[in-house]
Design a protein around this motif. Structure first.
Motif, PDB file in Angstrom:
ATOM      1  N   ILE A  17     -17.860  18.772 -43.341  1.00 48.79           N
ATOM      2  CA  ILE A  17     -18.634  17.407 -42.933  1.00 48.79           C
ATOM      3  C   ILE A  17     -17.735  16.476 -42.316  1.00 48.79           C
ATOM      4  N   ARG A  40      -5.065  15.309 -44.470  1.00 49.05           N
ATOM      5  CA  ARG A  40      -3.799  15.269 -45.367  1.00 49.05           C
ATOM      6  C   ARG A  40      -2.745  16.070 -44.725  1.00 49.05           C
ATOM      7  N   LYS A  44      -3.791  21.651 -39.973  1.00 54.51           N
ATOM      8  CA  LYS A  44      -4.825  21.963 -40.114  1.00 54.51           C
ATOM      9  C   LYS A  44      -5.854  21.231 -39.049  1.00 54.51           C
ATOM     10  N   GLY A  95     -12.981  15.061 -50.250  1.00 52.98           N
ATOM     11  CA  GLY A  95     -13.380  15.221 -51.648  1.00 52.98           C
ATOM     12  C   GLY A  95     -13.111  16.422 -52.026  1.00 52.98           C
ATOM     13  N   PHE A 188     -25.616  14.043 -50.932  1.00 53.68           N
ATOM     14  CA  PHE A 188     -25.953  15.264 -50.437  1.00 53.68           C
ATOM     15  C   PHE A 188     -26.252  16.176 -51.430  1.00 53.68           C
TER      16      PHE A 188
HETATM   17  N1  LIG Z   1     -20.482  20.821 -49.317  1.00 50.99           N
HETATM   18  C1  LIG Z   1     -21.525  20.298 -50.351  1.00 50.99           C
HETATM   19  O1  LIG Z   1     -22.397  21.247 -50.607  1.00 50.99           O
HETATM   20  C2  LIG Z   1     -21.290  18.758 -50.731  1.00 50.99           C
HETATM   21  C3  LIG Z   1     -22.564  18.520 -51.481  1.00 50.99           C
HETATM   22  C4  LIG Z   1     -22.429  17.040 -51.856  1.00 50.99           C
HETATM   23  C5  LIG Z   1     -21.186  16.239 -51.549  1.00 50.99           C
HETATM   24  N2  LIG Z   1     -20.174  16.813 -50.958  1.00 50.99           N
HETATM   25  C6  LIG Z   1     -19.001  15.916 -50.497  1.00 50.99           C
HETATM   26  O2  LIG Z   1     -19.102  15.900 -48.894  1.00 50.99           O
HETATM   27  C7  LIG Z   1     -17.494  15.575 -48.707  1.00 50.99           C
HETATM   28  C8  LIG Z   1     -16.841  16.621 -47.782  1.00 50.99           C
HETATM   29  O3  LIG Z   1     -17.036  17.859 -48.396  1.00 50.99           O
HETATM   30  P1  LIG Z   1     -17.172  19.135 -47.555  1.00 50.99           P
HETATM   31  O4  LIG Z   1     -18.263  19.815 -48.069  1.00 50.99           O
HETATM   32  O5  LIG Z   1     -17.011  18.958 -45.974  1.00 50.99           O
HETATM   33  O6  LIG Z   1     -15.978  20.131 -48.135  1.00 50.99           O
HETATM   34  P2  LIG Z   1     -14.523  20.673 -47.404  1.00 50.99           P
HETATM   35  O7  LIG Z   1     -15.064  21.471 -46.127  1.00 50.99           O
HETATM   36  O8  LIG Z   1     -13.841  21.276 -48.464  1.00 50.99           O
HETATM   37  O9  LIG Z   1     -13.843  19.417 -46.776  1.00 50.99           O
HETATM   38  C9  LIG Z   1     -13.070  18.450 -47.486  1.00 50.99           C
HETATM   39  C10 LIG Z   1     -12.385  17.796 -46.906  1.00 50.99           C
HETATM   40  O10 LIG Z   1     -11.642  16.934 -47.857  1.00 50.99           O
HETATM   41  C11 LIG Z   1     -10.047  16.995 -47.600  1.00 50.99           C
HETATM   42  N3  LIG Z   1      -9.263  16.558 -48.728  1.00 50.99           N
HETATM   43  C12 LIG Z   1      -9.054  17.165 -49.857  1.00 50.99           C
HETATM   44  N4  LIG Z   1      -8.102  16.407 -50.620  1.00 50.99           N
HETATM   45  C13 LIG Z   1      -7.833  15.402 -49.558  1.00 50.99           C
HETATM   46  C14 LIG Z   1      -6.816  14.486 -49.796  1.00 50.99           C
HETATM   47  N5  LIG Z   1      -6.011  14.469 -50.920  1.00 50.99           N
HETATM   48  N6  LIG Z   1      -6.591  13.552 -48.680  1.00 50.99           N
HETATM   49  C15 LIG Z   1      -7.236  14.000 -47.755  1.00 50.99           C
HETATM   50  N7  LIG Z   1      -7.921  14.809 -47.504  1.00 50.99           N
HETATM   51  C16 LIG Z   1      -8.551  15.681 -48.443  1.00 50.99           C
HETATM   52  C17 LIG Z   1     -10.183  18.415 -47.326  1.00 50.99           C
HETATM   53  O11 LIG Z   1      -8.643  18.711 -46.776  1.00 50.99           O
HETATM   54  P3  LIG Z   1      -7.969  20.068 -46.899  1.00 50.99           P
HETATM   55  O12 LIG Z   1      -8.494  21.020 -45.753  1.00 50.99           O
HETATM   56  O13 LIG Z   1      -6.366  19.782 -46.510  1.00 50.99           O
HETATM   57  O14 LIG Z   1      -7.935  20.604 -48.237  1.00 50.99           O
HETATM   58  C18 LIG Z   1     -11.013  18.543 -46.338  1.00 50.99           C
HETATM   59  O15 LIG Z   1     -10.905  18.104 -45.137  1.00 50.99           O
HETATM   60  C19 LIG Z   1     -16.691  15.905 -50.073  1.00 50.99           C
HETATM   61  O16 LIG Z   1     -16.571  14.495 -50.652  1.00 50.99           O
HETATM   62  C20 LIG Z   1     -17.906  16.298 -51.135  1.00 50.99           C
HETATM   63  O17 LIG Z   1     -17.594  16.003 -52.615  1.00 50.99           O
HETATM   64  C21 LIG Z   1     -20.252  17.979 -50.334  1.00 50.99           C
END
Ligand SMILES: NC(=O)c1ccc[n+]([C@@H]2O[C@H](COP(=O)([O-])OP(=O)(O)OC[C@H]3O[C@@H](n4cnc5c(N)ncnc54)[C@H](OP(=O)(O)O)[C@@H]3O)[C@@H](O)[C@H]2O)c1
Length: 302
Positions: A17, A40, A44, A95, A188
């Motif tokens: 996202i 971070r 990447k 996250g 979401f």
């Molecule tokens: N996907 C879903 O179904 C879903 C549903 C509800 C809510 N969400 C929320 O949406 C948000 C984005 O998630 P996403 O689905 O896009 O997942 P994602 O593709 O796994 O992206 C997560 C991002 O967070 C980064 N991250 C993790 N630890 C971090 C840290 N310590 N400092 C800075 N960045 C960090 C990751 O970086 P790295 O590449 O370095 O790991 C990655 O860029 C999250 O808060 C998640 O909880 C997602």
């Protein structure tokens, strides 16, 4: 109307996202935004660079920010304010997810999830508040989850981190409206990103081999039910999620809670309309354990 390009900070822009949101905002035809896309690990950044060849250092600025580290957050905001002198929007997106049998998760893993999903936004929000209060303007958009309102089986750690984020947001929202600062949470349902793959990395430290038979059956039923939510009415692409967040950024007076999909909205509504919590429990058992063949008291009552 805002005359200057809005300074927008997004955490976690390497994938998912955050990446989609940074790209869309940076490519805005009217160049209304200066996007500080943070991650971070700057090694990447390739996907972001490749998607924004003409925007770098014009509407897009890529910076290092690890939300779990005080120094990283403090350095980022000090440098940002020297560079821009203002901040209009903070999107707390970084996250990590976790779904596993609670008693087998190492305590360090639980701490790590809370450190990222809750203390991360604690640090960044404290980083922007003095400037936003001085400006008397700002938007803080916290990417929460359906699981930030509706507790579901085997997501205790993740849900705890997002409930904490929701609680903090709910307390801040009224005070900050007095400063013309808008706090929103976005719940979401399922978004098609790397989140599940990244979650699997945490699973290497979780050993459920000693779990009892009923728990193992419930885990399986829950896994099957979750697969269904990945295609149903709570499922979105990362681009759809990004567009939804941009809609919030563009509102003059954003609301407090948003559910971007019908599935997510219906489950949050179920939760919020029954103060006893029983409707939510029943709904969770129906949704996640329908396929389980176990003779527990709760399931035999269904
Ligand atoms: N996907 C879903 O179904 C879903 C549903 C509800 C809510 N969400 C929320 O949406 C948000 C984005 O998630 P996403 O689905 O896009 O997942 P994602 O593709 O796994 O992206 C997560 C991002 O967070 C980064 N991250 C993790 N630890 C971090 C840290 N310590 N400092 C800075 N960045 C960090 C990751 O970086 P790295 O590449 O370095 O790991 C990655 O860029 C999250 O808060 C998640 O909880 C997602």
């Amino acid at each position: 109307m805002t005359q200057h390009a809005q300074v927008i900070v997004i955490t976690g822009c390497s994938t998912g996202i955050g990446l989609a949101l940074a790209v869309m905002l940076a490519k805005d035809q009217q160049k209304r935004y200066k996007v500080y896309a943070t991650m971070r690990n700057l090694s990447k950044r390739k996907a972001l660079d490749e998607a924004t060849p003409g925007e770098l250092d014009s509407t897009l600025f890529v910076r290092e920010l690890d939300v779990t580290k005080d120094d990283s957050v403090n350095t980022f905001f000090t440098n940002l304010l020297k560079e821009t002198g203002r901040i209009d929007v903070l999107v707390n997106n970084a996250g990590i997810a976790l779904c596993a049998a609670f008693e087998y998760i190492p305590i360090e893993t639980i701490r790590h999830v809370l450190e990222t999903n809750f203390y991360g936004p604690v640090r960044t929000i404290r980083g922007v508040l003095p400037k936003m209060k001085e400006q008397r303007s700002g938007k803080i958009i916290n990417i929460s989850s359906l699981l930030g309102v509706f507790g579901a089986p085997f997501t205790e750690t993740y849900a705890a981190s997002k409930f904490a984020l929701e609680g903090m947001s709910e307390c801040l929202v009224s005070t900050l409206r007095k400063f013309n600062i808008y706090v929103s949470t976005v719940q979401f349902g399922h978004v098609q990103t790397d989140a599940i793959k990244n979650m699997e990395l945490l699973h290497k430290d979780i050993d459920v081999s000693k779990a009892d038979e009923t728990t193992l059956k419930l885990i399986k039923a829950n896994d099957r039910a979750r697969q269904k939510t990945m295609t149903g009415n709570m499922c979105q692409t990362a681009d759809e999620a990004a567009k939804f967040i941009i809609g919030i950024i563009q509102e003059d007076t954003p609301k407090f809670r948003y559910q971007p999909s019908k599935g997510s909205h219906d489950m949050v509504a179920t939760k919020l309309k029954d103060a006893s919590g029983e409707e939510q429990v029943h709904s969770a058992i129906q949704t996640y354990f329908r396929a389980a063949r176990v003779s527990s008291f709760a399931l035999s009552k269904l």
